[in-house]
Design a protein around this motif. Structure first.
Motif, short mmCIF file in Angstrom:
data_model
loop_
_atom_site.label_atom_id
_atom_site.label_comp_id
_atom_site.label_asym_id
_atom_site.label_seq_id
_atom_site.Cartn_x
_atom_site.Cartn_y
_atom_site.Cartn_z
N SER A 138 0.84 -1.19 0.00
CA SER A 138 0.00 0.00 0.00
C SER A 138 0.88 1.25 0.00
O SER A 138 2.10 1.18 0.23
N GLY A 139 0.25 2.42 -0.23
CA GLY A 139 1.01 3.66 -0.23
C GLY A 139 1.69 3.92 1.10
O GLY A 139 2.85 4.34 1.15
N GLY A 140 0.97 3.67 2.18
CA GLY A 140 1.56 3.89 3.50
C GLY A 140 2.73 2.96 3.77
O GLY A 140 3.74 3.36 4.37
N GLN A 141 2.63 1.71 3.31
CA GLN A 141 3.73 0.75 3.48
C GLN A 141 4.93 1.16 2.64
O GLN A 141 6.08 1.06 3.09
N ASP A 161 10.55 15.47 2.63
CA ASP A 161 9.93 16.47 1.77
C ASP A 161 8.49 16.06 1.45
O ASP A 161 8.26 15.22 0.58
N GLU A 162 7.52 16.63 2.16
CA GLU A 162 6.10 16.30 1.99
C GLU A 162 5.91 14.79 1.91
O GLU A 162 5.28 14.29 0.96
N PRO A 163 6.40 14.02 2.88
CA PRO A 163 6.41 12.57 2.73
C PRO A 163 5.03 11.93 2.68
O PRO A 163 4.89 10.82 2.16
N PHE A 164 4.01 12.60 3.22
CA PHE A 164 2.68 12.00 3.24
C PHE A 164 1.72 12.66 2.27
O PHE A 164 0.52 12.42 2.30
N GLY A 165 2.26 13.52 1.39
CA GLY A 165 1.40 14.31 0.52
C GLY A 165 0.58 13.49 -0.47
O GLY A 165 -0.47 13.94 -0.91
N ALA A 166 1.05 12.30 -0.83
CA ALA A 166 0.34 11.51 -1.83
C ALA A 166 -0.62 10.50 -1.20
O ALA A 166 -1.22 9.69 -1.92
N ALA A 169 -6.27 10.92 3.74
CA ALA A 169 -6.27 11.58 5.05
C ALA A 169 -6.10 10.60 6.21
O ALA A 169 -5.35 10.86 7.15
N GLN A 170 -6.78 9.47 6.16
CA GLN A 170 -6.70 8.51 7.27
C GLN A 170 -5.30 7.92 7.39
O GLN A 170 -4.76 7.80 8.50
N VAL A 171 -4.69 7.56 6.26
CA VAL A 171 -3.34 7.00 6.30
C VAL A 171 -2.35 8.06 6.78
O VAL A 171 -1.41 7.77 7.53
N ARG A 172 -2.55 9.30 6.37
CA ARG A 172 -1.67 10.39 6.82
C ARG A 172 -1.71 10.51 8.34
O ARG A 172 -0.67 10.67 8.98
N ARG A 173 -2.91 10.46 8.92
CA ARG A 173 -3.02 10.58 10.38
C ARG A 173 -2.30 9.44 11.08
O ARG A 173 -1.61 9.64 12.08
N ASP A 196 0.97 21.50 5.32
CA ASP A 196 -0.17 21.10 6.14
C ASP A 196 0.06 21.53 7.58
O ASP A 196 0.88 20.95 8.30
N GLN A 197 -0.65 22.55 8.03
CA GLN A 197 -0.43 23.08 9.37
C GLN A 197 -0.78 22.08 10.46
O GLN A 197 -0.09 22.00 11.48
N GLU A 198 -1.82 21.29 10.25
CA GLU A 198 -2.20 20.28 11.25
C GLU A 198 -1.08 19.26 11.41
O GLU A 198 -0.74 18.85 12.53
N GLU A 199 -0.49 18.86 10.30
CA GLU A 199 0.61 17.92 10.33
C GLU A 199 1.80 18.48 11.11
O GLU A 199 2.41 17.80 11.95
#
Length: 342
Positions: A138-141, A161-166, A169-173, A196-199
């Motif tokens: 998966s993308g997260g893996q 560099d924006e490692p979770f940008g792709a 939302a759930q996987v990013r969290r 992403d300010q929340e990040e």
């Protein structure tokens, strides 16, 4: 590893991307470079990595001037937004790659490379998947594999560099929480670029807020959120509303009347009042700010109400309990010390 950026300027075809930027990155901290597109955050990261050379200024790793050193000489671990994994290699081969291509004099034995790669796969919670290929994950893996590969060379500094940008939302969290826990375990000096300010607020020890090639503010997430030093930082970090006001006789006025906000230390004249939607409450007394409800929508467990202030079309937003009976017309009161005047 401590990193120090000293009076760095960077131009591309005479276009200034960074203006006299100085920043101290503490050893072992996770610092976020945060800002909108074009703010210079990725350029600054690439200068730290050695992928770009400063037009002026220096980059120090500890006490060593690294400005003219190559990427390899800086011993940088780099994780990009789009993984950059080798599709024809297994996960184990991807993680091992940085060690396998070292010159013979510094290359560990094959058994040691495998042992270190397997340990890292365990660290990033991918044990048992070492024989798979990137397209089987998966993308997260895949992003965890990219991070393990960056860590395999035992970098002095880890750059993200924006490692979770792709990712969705759930996987990013999930990955944000995991990355923070892993950083606490490994203690690498880590520089993290995001818009992403929340990040940034959730992950970083400190934030470096950038705009138009300059640093606007550096500080802990609490400091930057609660005590922004400029209108840009207030507007960019968290949600906010802005209202033009006038300072008269040591208090704030709007629409020709006092709004119940004392400002004894503020200069008389026109100003802009900034506040967060959750730092305002509805009241009934006259010494307050009057408004007309123009829209209302649900935001999680609260209701976001938009109010038009005065007759000049100025609109602000307020967060209320979901079941709050806000009428068509209402009055606002600002909580003490939860607003800023610029």
């Amino acid at each position: 590893m401590q990193v120090r950026i000293a009076n760095v300027r960077k131009e591309f075809d005479r276009f200034p991307a960074l203006h006299d930027v100085s920043l101290d990155i503490h050893s072992g901290e996770l610092i976020a470079l945060l800002g909108p597109s074009g703010s210079g955050k990725t350029t600054l990261l690439r200068l730290i990595a050695g992928l770009e050379t400063p037009t002026d200024g220096k980059v120090f790793f500890g006490d060593i001037d690294a400005s003219e050193k190559t990427v390899q000489e800086r011993n940088i671990g780099f994780v990009f937004q789009h993984y950059a994994l080798f599709r024809h290699m297994t996960i184990l081969e991807n993680v091992s790659f940085g060690l396998s291509v070292r010159p013979r004099a510094t290359r560990p034995p094959a058994g040691e490379i495998r042992r270190r790669a397997m340990e890292l796969l365990d660290l990033v919670q991918l044990s048992g998947l070492e024989k798979r290929y990137p397209n089987q994950l998966s993308g997260g893996q895949r992003q965890r594999v990219a991070l393990a590969r960056a860590l395999a060379i035992e970098p002095g500094v880890l750059l993200l560099d924006e490692p979770f940008g792709a990712l969705d939302a759930q996987v990013r969290r999930e990955l944000r929480k995991w990355l923070r826990e892993m950083h606490d375990r490994t203690g690498h000096t880590t520089v993290f670029v995001t818009h992403d300010q929340e990040e940034a607020l959730e992950l970083a020890d400190r934030l470096c807020v950038m705009s138009q090639g300059k640093i606007e503010q550096v500080g802990s997430p609490d400091t930057v959120y609660d005590s922004p030093i400029s209108p840009f930082v207030f507007g960019f970090i968290g949600e906010s509303s802005e209202l033009p006001v006038t300072v008269e006789n040591g208090e704030l006025w709007s629409g020709g009347r006092a709004i119940g906000v004392p400002a004894p230390d503020s200069k008389t004249g026109e100003a802009r009042l900034f506040f967060r939607p959750h730092d305002v409450e509805l009241v009934e007394h006259d010494a307050s700010l009057a408004g007309v409800v123009t829209s209302s929508r649900r935001v999680g467990g609260t209701r976001r109400v938009e109010l038009e202030i005065g007759g000049e079309g100025h609109k602000v937003e307020v967060d209320l309990p979901f079941d709050h009976p806000a009428g068509e017309k209402t009055r606002l009161s600002f909580r003490p010390k939860r607003w800023r005047l610029f």
